[in-house]
Motif scaffolding. Structure first.
Motif, PDB file in Angstrom:
ATOM      1  N   THR A 378      19.019  -0.154  17.272  1.00 43.59           N
ATOM      2  CA  THR A 378      17.609  -0.091  17.657  1.00 43.59           C
ATOM      3  C   THR A 378      16.901   0.872  16.698  1.00 43.59           C
ATOM      4  O   THR A 378      17.526   1.463  15.817  1.00 43.59           O
ATOM      5  CB  THR A 378      17.421   0.451  19.084  1.00 43.59           C
ATOM      6  N   GLY A 440      12.762   3.056  19.977  1.00 43.51           N
ATOM      7  CA  GLY A 440      14.153   2.626  19.889  1.00 43.51           C
ATOM      8  C   GLY A 440      14.862   2.745  21.219  1.00 43.51           C
ATOM      9  O   GLY A 440      15.504   1.804  21.685  1.00 43.51           O
ATOM     10  N   PRO A 445      14.571  -3.397  18.743  1.00 41.05           N
ATOM     11  CA  PRO A 445      15.673  -3.551  17.797  1.00 41.05           C
ATOM     12  C   PRO A 445      15.220  -3.325  16.362  1.00 41.05           C
ATOM     13  O   PRO A 445      14.043  -3.509  16.039  1.00 41.05           O
ATOM     14  CB  PRO A 445      16.100  -5.010  17.990  1.00 41.05           C
TER      15      PRO A 445
ATOM     16  N   PRO B 150      17.961  -4.434  27.092  1.00 44.51           N
ATOM     17  CA  PRO B 150      17.644  -3.010  27.277  1.00 44.51           C
ATOM     18  C   PRO B 150      17.653  -2.601  28.745  1.00 44.51           C
ATOM     19  O   PRO B 150      18.159  -1.527  29.076  1.00 44.51           O
ATOM     20  CB  PRO B 150      16.238  -2.872  26.684  1.00 44.51           C
ATOM     21  N   THR B 181      20.463  -8.208  18.245  1.00 45.49           N
ATOM     22  CA  THR B 181      20.358  -6.964  17.482  1.00 45.49           C
ATOM     23  C   THR B 181      21.321  -6.904  16.306  1.00 45.49           C
ATOM     24  O   THR B 181      21.585  -5.841  15.786  1.00 45.49           O
ATOM     25  CB  THR B 181      20.616  -5.732  18.374  1.00 45.49           C
TER      26      THR B 181
END
Lengths: 563, 306, 117, 225
Positions: A378, A440, A445, B150, B181
């Motif tokens: 991130t 982040g 990301p 997340p 990611t």
């Protein structure tokens, strides 16, 4: 003395050939500095474009392919062409032999060869742009890097060649520190900059061969499909990551250890005080160099490596965190009861303590297994390594350039502008990168061309910060160039420092560095000892009389065999 | 800790998230305290010991042994606490409960596909029941990807030719963002998905209705969005636009022309490099060759309506 | 150490070393022809290690050289060993929790013919 | 073996060194550092080998049968012998017997060529049966009691890729070594060296021994086990 000062390393031969074929470590250092600065300029402009693109979600100034290539080239340039050679090859080349009291590095021809290898490697990497796109980030993770086109063949070759240059530079420095110290310069009297360059050189020599073989394997895999890394051929992409990080984590120390050295010099000099915990600061650099080899797997907590190795790597990571932290504390305590002068280089040292500490603490956070799972890949990581690489290495480099500018060019820069620029760098840097920590950890990301609207505010702050930072850096470029034309002539020791390049070399050093062999009789930061001990002219008792009468400047000879 | 999370972190919506957050804030606050102390000392020393006279020469200070020991021992203890704690959280994040509901995840450039135990598949929309441990068994078909939610504090790389897994148990109904990611190419930033956490009964109902037959064009419209075809093929310069394309004459990059009939469309989806339209390179991944005949028919039917 | 003290390795020693090396080569081939089970690899590596040590100590003169060079070599070997061990720590322990399957899909599906050969 | 102090600068002594001794020690240390980088370069290949071998031990043991241990064995002896002659060359350089230095270096060159010739026949023998590194791997035909098609199994391609890459990089080092030894031989014959200054001969020897050591490990790993 007047007659000696007419000859210096710049004016003894002004022809272009004398520069291109020079074996003088000082000129090679300057050429590195020029090349590194150019690459930094190119990489910096790319960074500004990247930030501009991220000002708004979706397309702002470029499409996804252009963006992806921009961050890749930015990273490749900054890592391989700027940060790795920046301090060791530029400032290290110039000042390591001077601080050792040596006439040159151990292998001057090899030194020049390294420089040309470095240039060749950089050109090969950039020529990939003509062939195709450089895409995939500086990490070249397989198998993506093998699928994007033939340009990978150039990138691997270029990185291999630059790696070879880095190895030879490191090898040269290790031998120089071992074999070329002037009489009296014992290991416990070495300036801390020398210790840090020495530690860096160890890493360069031991780690870089592995990126070499990695690049060879990647090249062969693209060329012959040998099936070591590409899962479609039966290879293992995680193995590539091990190979890559076996080099690239220690490479982080190639970038940061020299910065530690500069900061030690700056804080010692401008506090006019012995660096607190000298032995610890010196030896911890060497320790960090070796420990740096044991922790690469902390880049791979979510890569699919075994849980056992994740745990081991996480634990070992803290072995490095502790000595690094103690170094910071030692720098701060050096200021205690010192006599602190806030010249521009010292401002950079203080900025370094601030930004590098943030980089270090965020490093501790991402080293924690449970947290890293969330933070990995991130913007938290982006912010972390910019705080270390830019807030650490580049800030220290700026401090070092300001500190040694008088010795390299014989000119003083404008102190007021210097201070203003330093403060602007500080503001711009933090505004650029601190918001990245927050976005982040909130889930933004890295390597994203586009983003969700909720992150826009942070991205805007970051972009505005980048403009301040960019402006400040251009300002530095401006007044530094101006100082070459109309700067005040520098005295030989404007800061009152005690290392040999200040005490024993002329304002602009002689082609062979010293008119006579310096003999060292005290430590590099023994400011409390009588001033006479550090002056070029002997005090009269003859015990530490450094100037040997009758020695001609151009052909110094007759160094004592042993101290 | 409201809708938008807690300042530094997004909303915590899985059973492990709270533990990760506690550890995060412990580390953050401890770091901040030490940082403020160090920088505070630096500023204080800078003011207190500034050079007042050019000729002053301070005497060296020998820092006491206890001080040196303190700043080695205290941080060591702190990081060991943090490590042990992090290790515990890691083990929990890593070990799915044995009775987890398993879903197969396939990642490809640039979409996510989820397959449930009854064979139902969905693209870029993951439906899971609330309050139940879900284990995702993931693999990729081309390059590396990484599955990141997340709100659940979970992330795992997705690797071709291997199965990696990750698990979570959502604590609240709602929709949550999934990111890729691990950098995977042009549309990496568009490789998004949504987790729909619904009640158990809603989940069962959803699973059951997915088996119903849709008319081909509607199925195609659904797939067209799910596989993010619109990202490149509607109103952008990345790939050729598809509006009104059916039946038209296409100029190819090798100079020939072709009529855009069903055959041409089918070939272009399954083997994008076979006939490139003039002015475009081969950007489109070949991963759509794995679609079923029904899905392909649906897509073609939908493209005809554009 | 001054220049005059450069150690000259006697021809007799050099000859003894090359004969030993030749014999060890024959020994390692002979050992590999026998079925030592799981000892095949360690035995071969041990013999290779002895041969390499002989070359380093005598032919390369490290025995007579100053300690720094020996230290450099030792550090290099230790790091190569660290590299190997830490990579194996991953590759040989995958699947130690439920998170990853051991081996690759290709392996489980396709290795069968190799074993039934 | 004279000690050069301040009064006389021998021709080989570069300006930035104080003494021949310092120059010799520096050069030798530099060479050892370089050798360590070579070891770490090869360590990457050894790691690759070990990882794939530990994943697919049967495949590797089976594939190794296809390599001819006789040829590998002869090559081991050849390379060991060349190491011996290089050691002799340094020995005679120290004793100022330059004629024997040249002879020994020439013999080394002959051995090095012989090594490459044998390697060439090994490679072409494999190529003839479709044993190539990587994607071109397609074993077929019968020779030397082996049915090559038996070796067309998963991960055998990896074994042969590793074999070709390791021996290929090693052979590259042999070729570089031949170049350097030839150049040094020429310099010896021009009378550039003496027992007072033979650093390049010694450094070349160190490099050549390392090439030998790498092979000492490659031979059992690839041919025998």
């Amino acid at each position: 003395m007047a007659q000696d000062e007419t000859i210096n390393y710049l004016n003894h031969d002004r022809s272009l050939k004398s520069w291109l074929l020079t074996k003088d470590h000082k000129r090679i250092g300057l050429m590195y500095l020029g090349a590194v600065s150019l690459a930094f300029l190119a990489g910096g402009i790319l960074a500004l474009l990247i930030r501009l693109e991220l000002l708004t979600p979706g397309e702002t100034i470029m499409g996804p392919d252009a963006y992806n290539q921009s961050f890749t080239i930015h990273a490749v340039l900054m890592v391989f062409v700027v940060l790795i050679p920046a301090i060791p090859a530029a400032l290290g080349n110039f000042f390591l032999p001077l601080q050792l009291g040596a006439r040159d590095v151990a292998f001057p021809r090899l030194n020049l060869f390294s420089f040309y290898l470095y240039l060749t490697g950089a050109v090969i990497v950039l020529s990939a742009l003509i062939v195709g796109r450089i895409d995939g980030g500086w990490t070249f993770y397989a198998p993506y890097s093998e699928r994007v086109g033939d340009s990978i063949l150039f990138v691997t070759t270029g990185v291999f060649v630059m790696g070879f240059s880095s190895i030879l530079t490191g090898l040269n420095f290790i031998v120089t520190v071992h074999k070329m110290r002037t009489p009296g310069l014992t290991w416990n009297r070495l300036p801390l900059f020398v210790w840090s360059i020495y530690s860096t050189a160890i890493v360069q020599v031991l780690a870089t061969p592995v990126i070499g073989i990695t690049m060879v394997l990647l090249f062969l895999e693209r060329f012959l499909s040998i099936g070591i890394f590409d899962p479609a051929l039966g290879g293992d992409p995680v193995l590539f990551q091990h190979f890559f990080w076996f080099y690239s984590h220690p490479a982080v120390y190639i970038m940061i250890l020299p910065a530690f050295g500069i900061i030690s010099e700056l804080i010692g000099t401008f506090s006019r005080h012995r660096v607190s915990g000298y032995t610890f600061v010196a030896l911890s650099s060497v320790a960090i160099a070796f420990l740096g080899f044991l922790v690469w797997g902390h880049h791979m907590f979510v890569s699919g490596q075994s849980a056992v190795s994740s745990v081991v790597f996480s634990l070992l990571t803290y072995l490095i965190g502790i000595p690094t932290g103690v170094k910071v504390l030692n720098w701060v305590t050096t200021m205690y009861r010192g006599s602190i002068s806030f010249k521009t280089p010292m401002i950079y040292a203080l900025i370094f303590l601030f930004t590098f500490s943030i980089g270090g603490f965020s490093g501790v956070m991402v080293g924690v297994l449970g947290i890293d799972i969330h933070l990995h890949d991130t913007y938290f990581i982006v912010a972390h390594f910019h705080y270390v690489m830019m807030g650490g290495t580049v800030i220290a480099m700026l401090g070092g350039i300001h500190y040694w500018w008088p010795k390299m060019t014989g000119r003083m820069y404008n102190e007021t502008l210097g201070k203003i620029a330093a403060i602007l760098v500080f503001i711009g840097f933090n505004l650029t990168f601190f918001p990245q920590f927050i976005m982040g950890s909130r889930g933004m990301p890295r390597r994203y061309y586009d983003y969700l609207p909720e992150f826009q505010f942070m991205h805007e702050l970051s972009t505005y910060g980048s403009w301040i930072l960019g402006a400040a850096l251009f300002m530095i470029l401006g007044y530094m160039m101006a100082s070459l034309i109309n700067g005040k002539k520098a005295p030989s020791n404007p800061w009152g420092a005690l290392t040999l390049e200040w005490t024993h070399a002329a304002a602009l050093p002689h082609p062979h560095n010293f008119l006579a062999t310096p003999i060292v009789v005290r430590g590099p930061y023994d400011y409390h000892l009588a001033r006479e001990m550090f002056e070029l002219v002997p005090s009269g008792d003859g015990q530490h009389g450094e100037v040997i009468p009758g020695v001609e400047a151009s052909e110094p000879d007759g160094r004592p065999e042993e101290a | 800790m409201g809708e938008n999370g807690s300042g530094w972190l997004p909303e915590a919506m899985s059973t492990v998230a709270a533990e990760v957050d506690a550890l995060f804030y412990f580390t953050l606050y401890t770091s901040t305290i030490i940082f403020v102390a160090v920088i505070g000392a630096m500023i204080y020393f800078g003011i207190r010991f500034r050079r007042r006279d050019e000729s002053e020469v301070p005497t060296p200070v020998h820092e006491p042994k206890w001080l040196e020991m303190t700043w080695i021992v205290v941080p060591t203890i702190l990081v060991m606490i943090v490590f042990t704690w992090g290790f515990k959280v890691f083990v929990k994040l890593h070990t799915a409960p044995p009775d987890s509901y398993e879903i197969t995840v396939r990642a490809a450039q640039w979409y996510w596909e989820f397959e449930y135990d009854n064979g139902v598949t969905s693209a870029n929309e993951l439906y899971v029941p609330v309050g139940k441990a879900i284990k995702l068994n993931m693999s990729a078909s081309d390059v590396l990807h990484s599955f990141f939610v997340p709100a659940f504090r979970i992330k795992m790389d997705v690797i071709p030719n291997r199965v990696t897994s990750v698990w979570f148990e959502a604590t609240d109904v709602g929709t949550y963002q999934v990111f890729c990611t691990e950098y995977c190419g042009t549309s990496h930033a568009a490789m998004l998905a949504t987790v729909h956490v619904v009640t158990d009964s809603e989940f069962r109902q959803w699973l059951a209705t997915q088996n119903q037959d849709l008319p081909p064009a509607e199925l195609g419209a659904q797939l067209f969005n799910q596989y993010t075809c619109n990202v490149c093929h509607v109103d952008t310069a990345v790939g050729p636009g598809l509006t009104g394309i059916f039946g038209s004459e296409r100029k190819l990059s090798d100079g020939t022309t072709v009529i855009a009939d069903e055959d041409y469309l089918l070939e272009s989806i399954v083997d994008p490099g076979a006939k490139l339209v003039e002015g475009y390179g081969l950007q489109m991944p070949a991963t759509f060759g794995s679609l079923t005949q029904k899905q392909l028919d649906g897509l073609i039917a939908y493209i005809k309506t554009l | 150490m001054s220049h005059a003290e450069h150690h000259i390795v006697p021809i007799k020693t050099l000859t003894a070393v090359i004969l030993t090396l030749g014999m060890l080569t024959i020994l390692t081939v002979a050992a590999s022809q026998m079925d030592l089970g799981s000892f095949n690899v360690p035995v071969a590596m041990c013999i290779a290690g002895i041969k390499a040590s002989l070359v380093i100590a005598i032919f390369m003169g490290l025995r007579y050289d100053n300690g720094t060079n020996a230290l450099i070599l030792a550090i290099g070997l230790v790091l190569a060993f660290v590299f190997l061990v830490f990579v194996l720590l991953d590759t040989n322990f995958r699947g130690d929790t439920s998170a990853t399957q051991s081996g690759t899909i290709m392996e489980t599906e396709q290795l069968a013919p190799a074993q039934t050969r | 073996m004279t000690s050069h102090s301040a009064e006389g600068h021998p021709a080989h002594l570069e300006h930035h060194f104080v003494s021949s001794e310092q120059q010799f020690d520096a050069a030798k240390m530099g060479m050892w550092l370089f050798l360590v980088t070579e070891i770490l370069l090869f360590s990457g290949m050894f790691v690759t080998y070990t990882v794939f071998r530990s994943w697919h031990p049967e495949v590797f043991a089976h594939s190794a049968e296809l390599l001819d241990w006789r040829m590998g064995g002869i090559n081991t002896i050849v390379l060991l012998a060349s190491s011996f002659t290089v050691a002799l060359a340094v020995h005679f350089a120290q004793k100022d017997n330059m004629r024997l230095v040249i002879i020994n270096l020439m013999v080394t060159l002959v051995f090095a060529f012989l090594f490459l010739v044998i390697k060439y026949f090994e490679y072409t023998g494999k190529f003839a049966h479709g044993v190539f590194p990587g994607a071109a791997f397609d074993p077929h035909g019968v020779a030397g009691g082996h049915n090559y098609a038996d070796y067309n199994i998963p991960y055998a391609a990896q074994f042969f890729s590793i074999y070709f890459v390791m021996t290929g990089i090693h052979a590259f080092h042999v070729i570089v070594g031949i170049g350097v030894i030839a150049w040094i031989t020429l310099r010896v014959s021009r009378g550039e060296f003496s027992s007072a200054y033979y650093t390049p001969v010694e450094l070349t020897g160190l490099y050549w021994h390392l090439v030998d050591i790498i092979w000492i490990f490659l031979f059992p790993l690839l041919y025998l086990i």
